[in-house]
Design a protein around this motif. Sequence first.
Motif, PDB file in Angstrom:
ATOM      1  N   VAL A 197      -6.770  37.789  58.359  1.00  0.00           N
ATOM      2  CA  VAL A 197      -5.313  37.828  58.318  1.00  0.00           C
ATOM      3  C   VAL A 197      -4.815  36.486  57.778  1.00  0.00           C
ATOM      4  CG1 VAL A 197      -3.215  38.031  59.693  1.00  0.00           C
ATOM      5  CG2 VAL A 197      -5.282  39.305  60.343  1.00  0.00           C
ATOM      6  N   HIS A 198      -4.006  36.530  56.716  1.00  0.00           N
ATOM      7  CA  HIS A 198      -3.301  35.295  56.402  1.00  0.00           C
ATOM      8  C   HIS A 198      -1.956  35.513  55.745  1.00  0.00           C
ATOM      9  CE1 HIS A 198      -6.352  35.648  53.191  1.00  0.00           C
ATOM     10  NE2 HIS A 198      -5.452  35.140  52.387  1.00  0.00           N
ATOM     11  N   VAL A 199      -1.069  34.572  56.038  1.00  0.00           N
ATOM     12  CA  VAL A 199       0.267  34.618  55.462  1.00  0.00           C
ATOM     13  C   VAL A 199       0.125  34.064  54.059  1.00  0.00           C
ATOM     14  CG1 VAL A 199       2.636  33.787  55.671  1.00  0.00           C
ATOM     15  CG2 VAL A 199       1.271  34.241  57.724  1.00  0.00           C
ATOM     16  N   VAL A 200       0.362  34.934  53.055  1.00  0.00           N
ATOM     17  CA  VAL A 200       0.121  34.456  51.701  1.00  0.00           C
ATOM     18  C   VAL A 200       1.364  33.884  51.039  1.00  0.00           C
ATOM     19  CG1 VAL A 200      -1.872  35.887  51.223  1.00  0.00           C
ATOM     20  CG2 VAL A 200       0.384  36.750  50.693  1.00  0.00           C
ATOM     21  N   GLY A 201       2.503  34.113  51.608  1.00  0.00           N
ATOM     22  CA  GLY A 201       3.673  33.507  50.977  1.00  0.00           C
ATOM     23  C   GLY A 201       4.936  34.021  51.603  1.00  0.00           C
ATOM     24  N   GLY A 202       6.015  33.312  51.342  1.00  0.00           N
ATOM     25  CA  GLY A 202       7.298  33.745  51.859  1.00  0.00           C
ATOM     26  C   GLY A 202       8.377  33.141  51.014  1.00  0.00           C
ATOM     27  N   THR A 203       9.496  33.859  50.830  1.00  0.00           N
ATOM     28  CA  THR A 203      10.576  33.300  50.035  1.00  0.00           C
ATOM     29  C   THR A 203      11.613  32.660  50.934  1.00  0.00           C
ATOM     30  OG1 THR A 203      11.677  35.418  50.059  1.00  0.00           O
ATOM     31  CG2 THR A 203      10.279  34.937  48.182  1.00  0.00           C
TER      32      THR A 203
ATOM     33  N   ALA B  99      10.418  36.558  33.261  1.00  0.00           N
ATOM     34  CA  ALA B  99      10.994  37.895  33.445  1.00  0.00           C
ATOM     35  C   ALA B  99      10.229  38.687  34.514  1.00  0.00           C
ATOM     36  CB  ALA B  99      10.989  38.653  32.119  1.00  0.00           C
ATOM     37  N   SER B 100       8.969  38.329  34.722  1.00  0.00           N
ATOM     38  CA  SER B 100       8.137  39.103  35.660  1.00  0.00           C
ATOM     39  C   SER B 100       8.347  38.705  37.122  1.00  0.00           C
ATOM     40  CB  SER B 100       6.646  38.925  35.312  1.00  0.00           C
ATOM     41  OG  SER B 100       6.162  37.666  35.762  1.00  0.00           O
ATOM     42  N   LEU B 101       9.003  37.576  37.382  1.00  0.00           N
ATOM     43  CA  LEU B 101       9.137  37.101  38.764  1.00  0.00           C
ATOM     44  C   LEU B 101      10.075  38.003  39.564  1.00  0.00           C
ATOM     45  CD1 LEU B 101       9.463  33.265  38.063  1.00  0.00           C
ATOM     46  CD2 LEU B 101       7.428  34.483  38.859  1.00  0.00           C
ATOM     47  N   GLY B 102       9.566  38.619  40.588  1.00  0.00           N
ATOM     48  CA  GLY B 102      10.390  39.485  41.427  1.00  0.00           C
ATOM     49  C   GLY B 102      10.826  40.762  40.728  1.00  0.00           C
ATOM     50  N   ALA B 103      10.221  41.079  39.583  1.00  0.00           N
ATOM     51  CA  ALA B 103      10.606  42.296  38.844  1.00  0.00           C
ATOM     52  C   ALA B 103      10.120  43.546  39.580  1.00  0.00           C
ATOM     53  CB  ALA B 103      10.019  42.250  37.435  1.00  0.00           C
TER      54      ALA B 103
ATOM     55  N   SER C  11       8.725  24.062  39.956  1.00  0.00           N
ATOM     56  CA  SER C  11       9.158  25.168  40.820  1.00  0.00           C
ATOM     57  C   SER C  11      10.221  26.017  40.131  1.00  0.00           C
ATOM     58  CB  SER C  11       9.676  24.621  42.144  1.00  0.00           C
ATOM     59  OG  SER C  11      10.783  23.798  41.918  1.00  0.00           O
ATOM     60  N   ILE C  12      10.395  27.196  40.690  1.00  0.00           N
ATOM     61  CA  ILE C  12      11.341  28.164  40.148  1.00  0.00           C
ATOM     62  C   ILE C  12      12.677  28.017  40.859  1.00  0.00           C
ATOM     63  CG2 ILE C  12      11.852  30.641  39.945  1.00  0.00           C
ATOM     64  CD1 ILE C  12       9.497  29.741  38.178  1.00  0.00           C
ATOM     65  N   GLU C  13      13.738  27.940  40.093  1.00  0.00           N
ATOM     66  CA  GLU C  13      15.076  27.923  40.678  1.00  0.00           C
ATOM     67  C   GLU C  13      15.709  29.290  40.466  1.00  0.00           C
ATOM     68  OE1 GLU C  13      15.735  23.195  39.696  1.00  0.00           O
ATOM     69  OE2 GLU C  13      16.888  24.699  38.581  1.00  0.00           O
ATOM     70  N   ILE C  14      16.374  29.751  41.519  1.00  0.00           N
ATOM     71  CA  ILE C  14      17.026  31.058  41.434  1.00  0.00           C
ATOM     72  C   ILE C  14      18.473  30.833  41.017  1.00  0.00           C
ATOM     73  CG2 ILE C  14      17.627  33.142  42.708  1.00  0.00           C
ATOM     74  CD1 ILE C  14      14.650  32.608  42.709  1.00  0.00           C
ATOM     75  N   LEU C  15      18.879  31.498  39.965  1.00  0.00           N
ATOM     76  CA  LEU C  15      20.277  31.418  39.549  1.00  0.00           C
ATOM     77  C   LEU C  15      20.909  32.703  40.048  1.00  0.00           C
ATOM     78  CD1 LEU C  15      19.477  30.337  35.924  1.00  0.00           C
ATOM     79  CD2 LEU C  15      20.012  28.867  37.861  1.00  0.00           C
ATOM     80  N   ASP C  16      21.680  32.567  41.103  1.00  0.00           N
ATOM     81  CA  ASP C  16      22.173  33.734  41.850  1.00  0.00           C
ATOM     82  C   ASP C  16      22.267  35.021  41.060  1.00  0.00           C
ATOM     83  OD1 ASP C  16      22.046  32.545  44.231  1.00  0.00           O
ATOM     84  OD2 ASP C  16      23.988  31.605  44.032  1.00  0.00           O
TER      85      ASP C  16
ATOM     86  N   PRO D 289       5.820  33.803  43.409  1.00  0.00           N
ATOM     87  CA  PRO D 289       5.575  32.375  43.608  1.00  0.00           C
ATOM     88  C   PRO D 289       6.789  31.550  43.221  1.00  0.00           C
ATOM     89  CG  PRO D 289       4.432  33.167  41.648  1.00  0.00           C
ATOM     90  CD  PRO D 289       4.987  34.371  42.321  1.00  0.00           C
ATOM     91  N   ARG D 290       7.112  30.571  44.061  1.00  0.00           N
ATOM     92  CA  ARG D 290       8.255  29.688  43.785  1.00  0.00           C
ATOM     93  C   ARG D 290       7.799  28.298  43.378  1.00  0.00           C
ATOM     94  NH1 ARG D 290      13.177  30.751  46.428  1.00  0.00           N
ATOM     95  NH2 ARG D 290      13.430  32.983  46.602  1.00  0.00           N
ATOM     96  N   LYS D 291       6.631  27.925  43.894  1.00  0.00           N
ATOM     97  CA  LYS D 291       6.073  26.612  43.590  1.00  0.00           C
ATOM     98  C   LYS D 291       4.714  26.833  42.940  1.00  0.00           C
ATOM     99  CE  LYS D 291       7.151  22.983  45.321  1.00  0.00           C
ATOM    100  NZ  LYS D 291       7.894  21.877  44.664  1.00  0.00           N
ATOM    101  N   MET D 292       4.322  25.901  42.120  1.00  0.00           N
ATOM    102  CA  MET D 292       3.001  25.998  41.475  1.00  0.00           C
ATOM    103  C   MET D 292       1.895  26.273  42.507  1.00  0.00           C
ATOM    104  SD  MET D 292       1.659  25.277  38.338  1.00  0.00           S
ATOM    105  CE  MET D 292       2.170  23.820  37.438  1.00  0.00           C
ATOM    106  N   ILE D 293       2.011  25.628  43.660  1.00  0.00           N
ATOM    107  CA  ILE D 293       0.968  25.740  44.683  1.00  0.00           C
ATOM    108  C   ILE D 293       0.838  27.181  45.217  1.00  0.00           C
ATOM    109  CG2 ILE D 293       2.391  25.173  46.695  1.00  0.00           C
ATOM    110  CD1 ILE D 293       0.149  23.431  47.717  1.00  0.00           C
ATOM    111  N   ASP D 294       1.926  27.964  45.096  1.00  0.00           N
ATOM    112  CA  ASP D 294       1.867  29.365  45.546  1.00  0.00           C
ATOM    113  C   ASP D 294       0.835  30.165  44.745  1.00  0.00           C
ATOM    114  OD1 ASP D 294       3.867  28.831  47.375  1.00  0.00           O
ATOM    115  OD2 ASP D 294       5.478  29.618  46.119  1.00  0.00           O
ATOM    116  N   LEU D 295       0.484  29.678  43.550  1.00  0.00           N
ATOM    117  CA  LEU D 295      -0.520  30.397  42.746  1.00  0.00           C
ATOM    118  C   LEU D 295      -1.890  30.367  43.421  1.00  0.00           C
ATOM    119  CD1 LEU D 295       0.405  29.237  39.108  1.00  0.00           C
ATOM    120  CD2 LEU D 295       1.245  31.225  40.351  1.00  0.00           C
TER     121      LEU D 295
END
Length: 419
Positions: A91-97, A301-305, A412-417, A114-120
């Motif tokens: 069991v592991h937590v692989v990520g969270g937004t 374009a693929s992030l969160g698509a 890192s990725i910035e979200i533009l609302d 992924p939001r940060k490079m390290i999330d990869l």
Amino acid sequence: MSAAANHLHKCADTSVTPVKTTIHFSITDKVGALDDCLAAIKAMHISLTRIESRPSKTADWDYDFFVDFNAVDVEQVRQVAKSLEPLAKQVHVVGGTGGASASSDLPESTPWFPRKMIDLDTFADKVLEMGEELDSDHPGAKDAVYRARRAEITKIAKTFKTGQPIPHVEYTETEVKTWAAVFEKLTGMFPTHACREHQHVFPLLIQNCGYGPHQIPQLDVVSKFLKDCTGFTLRPVMGLLTSRDFLNGLAFRVFHSTQYIRHHSRPLYTPEPDVCHELLGHVPLFANPDFADFSQEIGLASLGASDEDIERLATIYWFTVEFGICRQGDQIRAYGAGLLSSFGELEYCLSDKPEIRAFEPAKVAQQKYPITEYQPVYFVAESFKDAQMRVREFANSCDRPFSVRYNAYTESIEILDSK
Ligand code: HBI
Ligand code: FE
């Protein structure tokens, strides 16, 4: 720091906003065991937003599950992980937004990204196929020595973490011979078949990265070279990733590259990516700024698509980065890595046999394609800049209610609302 600890750390000061979480676990008996796991989560009054499953590569008959849910706080994430531990393996937590950014009120249905490079780092053991096992029709399937060698090399990818240098591989004489056969055959065709961008970079790879018939270049050296040219870097990967994970990497200008080589019995054939394909096909183009921008555009374009949009973007990737051709003056040349690393198809794609159409992403995205034969259709780009503009336009027409920007300073990725 483990992915889980990293995640918890990031979320430590955000107890008010829901913590969007992905948890990964493996189980042996699909039906009964999954029910138990889901019941344990449900007992905490948590509703799931997404479940992804696939056969696990860790042991026979195991399944991997990736479950997304919104927790009220970090403590609840910890409780969910704890309740799953007796019921599942690994069991592991692989990520969270949740909490990664103040403006991160993404719709609940948004798949984790992924939001940060390290999330990869969380992609390392999520390989689809050919990770450790080989299909029965793979030329190396019955060769125990080859399989053991692959396991040795993929171990690097399995344990690699962002920021580390990529360990060098000391390739064997047999491996170098295979590389030499491919190298000689393809470099003989590049002057007449490869696009000018590929031809411009290739001598630089010979001068700076040890390209040549007598040695297989090291990913680490090549990655540093690319970083200087366009900011692209290579990350070792065990095998095929899902389209989503693979494309998500491109948003960070990260290209997931295999490090092993095809089987020596058939030097001019491989059913999967290998170092020949990556180093001779992909790498030269990632040193070109316009091509780098174009590739990252698909990644962003693929992030969160949605799954449907991932399918469309993967198809666009296929007909460009893998099998793209482009107009250069009064000629047509190849820029796709699948072409530039295939002796037969490189010849064929510029002959009068295949059909050639203009590169219009909305149409390209609908095109069906064979993966084991030469392509019946290719799409011709006018330039990488033009192709990037068209992909950006296409991305805007996708049904994602937010847009993203890559901040290269913070990686890192910035979200533009909302867009
Ligand atoms: N994974 N490691 C790896 N290499 C690829 O080239 C690759 C992948 N996963 C999917 C993929 N390519 C594409 O065919 C598209 O689905 C993106
Ligand atoms: Fe490829």
